[in-house]
Design an enzyme around this catalytic site. Sequence first.
Site, mmCIF file in Angstrom:
data_model
loop_
_atom_site.group_PDB
_atom_site.id
_atom_site.type_symbol
_atom_site.label_atom_id
_atom_site.label_comp_id
_atom_site.label_asym_id
_atom_site.label_seq_id
_atom_site.Cartn_x
_atom_site.Cartn_y
_atom_site.Cartn_z
ATOM 1 N N GLY A 46 34.106 -21.877 42.673
ATOM 2 C CA GLY A 46 33.985 -22.767 41.665
ATOM 3 C C GLY A 46 32.628 -22.664 40.799
ATOM 4 O O GLY A 46 32.484 -21.493 40.355
ATOM 5 N N GLU A 47 31.940 -23.442 40.333
ATOM 6 C CA GLU A 47 30.709 -23.433 39.593
ATOM 7 C C GLU A 47 29.367 -23.998 40.608
ATOM 8 O O GLU A 47 29.537 -25.067 40.874
ATOM 9 C CB GLU A 47 30.725 -23.852 38.446
ATOM 10 C CG GLU A 47 29.592 -23.776 37.356
ATOM 11 C CD GLU A 47 29.633 -22.297 37.221
ATOM 12 O OE1 GLU A 47 30.568 -21.397 36.976
ATOM 13 O OE2 GLU A 47 28.382 -21.812 37.182
ATOM 14 N N SER A 48 28.678 -23.031 41.160
ATOM 15 C CA SER A 48 27.809 -23.483 41.998
ATOM 16 C C SER A 48 26.978 -24.429 41.633
ATOM 17 O O SER A 48 26.412 -25.551 42.466
ATOM 18 C CB SER A 48 27.060 -22.291 42.630
ATOM 19 O OG SER A 48 26.715 -21.385 41.875
ATOM 20 N N CYS A 78 32.873 -17.248 47.294
ATOM 21 C CA CYS A 78 32.133 -17.086 45.982
ATOM 22 C C CYS A 78 31.176 -18.112 45.708
ATOM 23 O O CYS A 78 30.077 -18.160 46.183
ATOM 24 C CB CYS A 78 33.446 -17.043 44.622
ATOM 25 S SG CYS A 78 32.864 -16.639 43.278
ATOM 26 N N ARG A 105 23.885 -14.494 41.453
ATOM 27 C CA ARG A 105 24.963 -15.009 40.820
ATOM 28 C C ARG A 105 25.491 -14.166 39.712
ATOM 29 O O ARG A 105 24.726 -13.515 38.777
ATOM 30 C CB ARG A 105 24.820 -16.363 40.162
ATOM 31 C CG ARG A 105 24.566 -17.457 41.439
ATOM 32 C CD ARG A 105 24.080 -18.647 40.544
ATOM 33 N NE ARG A 105 25.019 -19.207 39.957
ATOM 34 C CZ ARG A 105 25.187 -20.376 39.273
ATOM 35 N NH1 ARG A 105 23.804 -20.947 38.987
ATOM 36 N NH2 ARG A 105 26.241 -20.790 38.553
ATOM 37 N N ILE A 135 36.259 -13.451 40.776
ATOM 38 C CA ILE A 135 35.967 -13.954 39.623
ATOM 39 C C ILE A 135 34.600 -14.231 39.482
ATOM 40 O O ILE A 135 34.222 -15.228 40.147
ATOM 41 C CB ILE A 135 36.933 -15.482 39.618
ATOM 42 C CG1 ILE A 135 38.267 -14.907 39.921
ATOM 43 C CG2 ILE A 135 37.118 -16.258 38.221
ATOM 44 C CD1 ILE A 135 39.259 -16.148 40.205
ATOM 45 N N ARG A 136 34.036 -13.933 38.416
ATOM 46 C CA ARG A 136 32.474 -14.231 38.032
ATOM 47 C C ARG A 136 31.917 -14.060 39.410
ATOM 48 O O ARG A 136 30.927 -15.181 39.700
ATOM 49 C CB ARG A 136 32.143 -15.304 37.357
ATOM 50 C CG ARG A 136 33.017 -15.249 36.023
ATOM 51 C CD ARG A 136 32.760 -16.573 35.021
ATOM 52 N NE ARG A 136 31.397 -16.403 34.792
ATOM 53 C CZ ARG A 136 30.606 -17.401 34.734
ATOM 54 N NH1 ARG A 136 30.975 -18.660 35.237
ATOM 55 N NH2 ARG A 136 29.398 -17.237 34.323
ATOM 56 N N HIS A 171 37.937 -14.312 46.541
ATOM 57 C CA HIS A 171 38.928 -15.463 46.769
ATOM 58 C C HIS A 171 39.961 -15.371 47.593
ATOM 59 O O HIS A 171 41.288 -14.984 47.016
ATOM 60 C CB HIS A 171 39.173 -15.942 45.467
ATOM 61 C CG HIS A 171 38.165 -16.718 44.533
ATOM 62 N ND1 HIS A 171 38.105 -17.800 44.452
ATOM 63 C CD2 HIS A 171 37.427 -16.022 43.665
ATOM 64 C CE1 HIS A 171 36.998 -18.219 43.653
ATOM 65 N NE2 HIS A 171 36.719 -17.233 42.948
ATOM 66 N N GLU A 173 41.937 -17.071 49.178
ATOM 67 C CA GLU A 173 42.945 -18.386 48.811
ATOM 68 C C GLU A 173 43.639 -17.787 47.675
ATOM 69 O O GLU A 173 44.892 -18.526 47.368
ATOM 70 C CB GLU A 173 42.356 -19.545 48.412
ATOM 71 C CG GLU A 173 41.559 -19.721 47.322
ATOM 72 C CD GLU A 173 40.351 -18.954 47.044
ATOM 73 O OE1 GLU A 173 39.938 -18.345 47.793
ATOM 74 O OE2 GLU A 173 39.680 -19.218 45.915
HETATM 75 N N1 GLN Z 1 30.115 -17.814 38.695
HETATM 76 C C1 GLN Z 1 30.099 -18.896 39.738
HETATM 77 C C2 GLN Z 1 28.601 -19.172 39.939
HETATM 78 O O1 GLN Z 1 27.823 -18.584 40.077
HETATM 79 C C3 GLN Z 1 30.814 -18.424 40.902
HETATM 80 C C4 GLN Z 1 32.165 -18.130 40.582
HETATM 81 C C5 GLN Z 1 33.456 -18.448 41.610
HETATM 82 O O2 GLN Z 1 33.231 -19.124 42.373
HETATM 83 N N2 GLN Z 1 34.546 -18.028 41.115
HETATM 84 O O3 GLN Z 1 28.590 -20.236 40.754
#
Ligand code: GLN
Length: 194
Positions: A46-48, A78, A105, A135-136, A171, A173
């Site tokens: 997600g977004e940390s 992630c 990150r 993903i990112r 990921h 999942e």
């Molecule tokens: N870019 C997100 C972060 O730095 C991590 C991305 C992800 O969990 N897919 O938190």
Amino acid sequence: MRVGILAIQGDCDAHAAALRRVGAEPVRVLHEKDLDGLDALVLPGGESTTIAKGLERLALYEPLRAFALAGRPVLGTCAGAILLAREVEHHPVRSLGLVDVVAVRNAYGTQVDSFAAPVDSGAAAGLEGLRCVFIRAPRLRDPGPQVEVLARVEGAPVLLRQGNRLAATFHPELTDDPRVHALLLRGELDPPGC
Ligand code: GLN
């Protein structure tokens, strides 16, 4: 087995489906009491930054640390791997310090911030050919002496283990391959051929 999924933000539903595929019962975790009786825990992607704010607001840093330090298995994927790290670079967030590694990150840049690739040859037995969706994603560097690198992609560590804690920069999942979730539940990889 009952496996918690930290449900502050991120891809909880995909983890729930992946856990069901390996025979576990997923349980949403938002409060300390939700950890009672769980056999393992997933910190999803997600977004940390958002997840870290939620951990602060819900006073979950110490309960999550205690859960892992008591020996119960934890998988961070992630953003979850970022939260497990000892240190976070490039927009630092407060982490749990449960895996002795530095997480950088968004380290793959903007052009290729999402891609899929197989693990390099030489991955731990049982993980051969694992396809990883990024993903990112962060990069993990400077693993400490207690950290095992279970798999790499293009030379970069993507799946680390420190005792009962697993950190994946990808990921698991999001594919049908159950091996990383199975590893969380069983604590070991099947021998090749099983
Ligand atoms: N870019 C997100 C972060 O730095 C991590 C991305 C992800 O969990 N897919 O938190």
